[in-house]
Design a protein around this motif. Structure first.
Motif, short mmCIF file in Angstrom:
data_model
loop_
_atom_site.label_atom_id
_atom_site.label_comp_id
_atom_site.label_asym_id
_atom_site.label_seq_id
_atom_site.Cartn_x
_atom_site.Cartn_y
_atom_site.Cartn_z
N LYS A 261 0.83 -1.21 0.00
CA LYS A 261 0.00 0.00 0.00
C LYS A 261 0.86 1.26 0.00
CE LYS A 261 -3.97 -2.03 2.40
NZ LYS A 261 -4.95 -1.84 3.50
N GLN B 83 -4.37 4.77 -9.15
CA GLN B 83 -3.25 4.53 -10.05
C GLN B 83 -3.52 3.28 -10.90
OE1 GLN B 83 0.10 5.38 -6.78
NE2 GLN B 83 0.95 5.13 -8.85
N SER B 84 -3.01 3.30 -12.10
CA SER B 84 -3.10 2.12 -12.96
C SER B 84 -1.89 2.05 -13.87
CB SER B 84 -4.38 2.16 -13.81
OG SER B 84 -4.35 3.26 -14.70
N ARG C 222 -1.83 -1.72 -11.64
CA ARG C 222 -1.27 -2.08 -10.33
C ARG C 222 0.07 -2.79 -10.49
NH1 ARG C 222 -1.08 -1.45 -5.53
NH2 ARG C 222 -2.06 -3.24 -4.54
N HIS C 223 0.15 -3.57 -11.56
CA HIS C 223 1.40 -4.30 -11.86
C HIS C 223 1.69 -4.16 -13.34
CE1 HIS C 223 1.24 -6.34 -7.92
NE2 HIS C 223 -0.06 -6.42 -8.14
N SER D 242 -2.22 3.41 -4.45
CA SER D 242 -1.72 2.08 -4.06
C SER D 242 -0.44 1.69 -4.78
CB SER D 242 -2.80 1.03 -4.31
OG SER D 242 -3.92 1.27 -3.48
N THR E 151 2.15 1.45 -8.48
CA THR E 151 2.33 0.55 -9.62
C THR E 151 3.65 -0.19 -9.42
OG1 THR E 151 1.10 1.91 -11.20
CG2 THR E 151 2.70 0.36 -12.11
N GLN E 152 3.56 -1.51 -9.35
CA GLN E 152 4.76 -2.34 -9.25
C GLN E 152 5.29 -2.59 -10.66
OE1 GLN E 152 6.34 -4.26 -6.32
NE2 GLN E 152 7.87 -4.15 -7.93
#
Lengths: 108, 115
Positions: free
Chosen positions: A42, B6-7, B9-10, B108, B110-111
């Motif tokens: 998070k 956010q987009s 996430r990955h 959250s 972005t990985q």
């Protein structure tokens, strides 16, 4: 150069064992020192803002204090749900600069 | 309010590909920040905007990185071409000056993994 240094990097405590996290800072003209909490996966979540030496803020088991060179995050009788990374940050001309954080793990 | 969104996430991509990360700030907020987080370097400020205008991009590591904010409700961070060392979690945050402008609300993240 303005800096934020946190210690320790990681801390393991038993449930109920009180302790303190340290944030040392150097800045020309403090415009605010902040504490955030970050849970795995998070984004950081705001906890406190402190503006002047001697100021204190409290929230549940957490209390933040500020001197001219350091800030402490005191955690009293912690619970496992207090496990997280705690980040210290300062305001430098509207740029919010973060320390690397302290990873806190509370064992049940 | 849905918070900062956010987009994706990955994102997994190959070296040399273009990567675009997206952010929708909280409605009414006038500051937007892009951060990058790694174990080694912690949370680093890349760039921030005030009222859609880039104010300080001194944290952008190289010319391969660029950020835009075409309107108050949308921002992008682009990496072209991407490299393995760009692998990190990228966060967007927004805030409102005058109401504790330093209280940032984070997405959250972005990985990003660059292979």
């Amino acid at each position: 150069e303005d800096q934020v240094t946190q210690s320790p990097e990681a801390l393991r405590l038993q449930e109920g064992e009180s302790s303190s996290l340290n944030c040392s800072y150097t800045v020309s003209g403090l415009r605010g020192l902040f504490w955030y909490r970050q849970d795995p996966g998070k984004g950081p979540e705001f906890l406190f803002t402190l503006y002047s030496a001697g100021e204190e803020k409290e929230k549940e088991r957490l209390k933040a204090t500020l001197t001219k060179k350091e800030s402490f995050l005191h955690i009293t009788a912690p619970k496992p749900e207090d496990s997280a990374t705690y980040l210290c940050a300062l305001n430098r001309d509207d740029k919010i600069i973060f320390g690397k954080g302290t990873r806190l793990h509370i064992l049940p | 309010d849905a918070g900062v969104i956010q987009s994706p996430r990955h994102e997994v991509t190959e070296m040399g590909q273009e990567v675009t990360l997206r952010c929708k700030p909280i409605s009414g907020h006038d500051y937007l920040f892009w951060y990058r987080q790694t174990m080694m370097r912690g949370l680093e400020l890349l760039i921030y905007f005030n009222n859609n205008v880039p104010i300080d991009d001194s944290g952008m590591p190289e010319d391969r990185f660029s950020a835009k904010m075409p309107n108050a409700s949308f921002s992008t961070l682009k990496i072209q071409p991407s490299e393995p060392r760009d692998s990190a979690v990228y966060f967007c945050a927004s805030s409102l000056k005058g109401q504790g402008g330093e209280k940032l609300f984070f997405g959250s993240g972005t990985q990003l993994s660059v292979l």
